[in-house]
Design an enzyme around this catalytic site. Sequence first.
Site, PDB file in Angstrom:
ATOM      1  N   ASP A 172       0.697  -1.333   0.073  1.00  0.00           N
ATOM      2  CA  ASP A 172      -0.341   0.106   0.268  1.00  0.00           C
ATOM      3  C   ASP A 172       0.923   1.634   0.248  1.00  0.00           C
ATOM      4  OD1 ASP A 172      -1.446  -2.189   0.522  1.00  0.00           O
ATOM      5  OD2 ASP A 172      -2.661  -1.252   2.004  1.00  0.00           O
ATOM      6  N   HIS A 179       3.506  -2.297   2.927  1.00  0.00           N
ATOM      7  CA  HIS A 179       3.819  -1.112   2.875  1.00  0.00           C
ATOM      8  C   HIS A 179       5.010  -0.925   1.874  1.00  0.00           C
ATOM      9  CE1 HIS A 179       0.971  -1.229   6.340  1.00  0.00           C
ATOM     10  NE2 HIS A 179       0.496   0.359   5.206  1.00  0.00           N
TER      11      HIS A 179
END
Length: 285
Positions: free
Chosen positions: A95, A240
């Site tokens: 993400d 991430h």
Amino acid sequence: MNTWRVRVAQDGRTAEGARGWGRRDLLRRGLLVAGGVAVGAGASELWWSTHRRAPLAGGPASATSGNRYQDVGTGRLEVVWSGPTQERLVALTFDDGPAPQWTPMVLDTLAQHRVPATFFLVGSQVRRHADVISDRLAGHEVGNHSWDHRDLAALDATEAYDDLRRSHDAIADVTGMPPRLLRPPYGHLGGAVLHAAARLDYRLVLWTLQMVEREFPHDPAGHARRIVADVRPGTIVLGHDVGASRRLVALRGLAEMINGLRARGYTFVTVSALLGAGVPPTPTR
């Protein structure tokens, strides 16, 4: 009045007592009722003035918007946390990117180990750092992660849609294909998010297992072992490729994570491939 006097008499009061007490009581009750109606109306007005955007007016809590015909794509929305399979399949997702900070490192590791992944991209980052992902997403999948990572669950239906549409268009322009998956920031599922996702014909993807860098400071190998041990068939892993430096614990252990899962017999797939043949992976060029 007669009916009330009969009831009082049945309760053991005399008709005379009932008549004298009833008139005063009725007057008092009438004033109380009138006051109660006024207070209730005032409270209702106060509630509406402070909650006018939710849930009926298309606010954050509402999954509907207005009272005219709603254009919501297929009219259905699926929310998934994991893949419906007993096969040893796992999907890595990343993400908040892209950015020159760590996205190239992740892409390099995935390429070295021939692992496909799904990147939930932030539209403003895509516009700003298009060169980071240019010609590097072949075999991977892209999803929408909002325009600038605001909490979409705090927006009204129109704002949430406009945010996602703007990001959708940026991702489509840069990668060559519109995303079909959405992961809202923080995993927050307000009604407006659901409404906007349905309008865009998205599949809404959360996660089964999140990388836990805080629990393994300066220990990439330990973190990798933890993730490997927790994966089950159909797991969607959240990571991430942008953010605080502590996230490097997971990224520096990514190769060990991949090797550990392969040693357990797992195959890496994109989210769409994990979810089944009905949703093909999103091509990027």
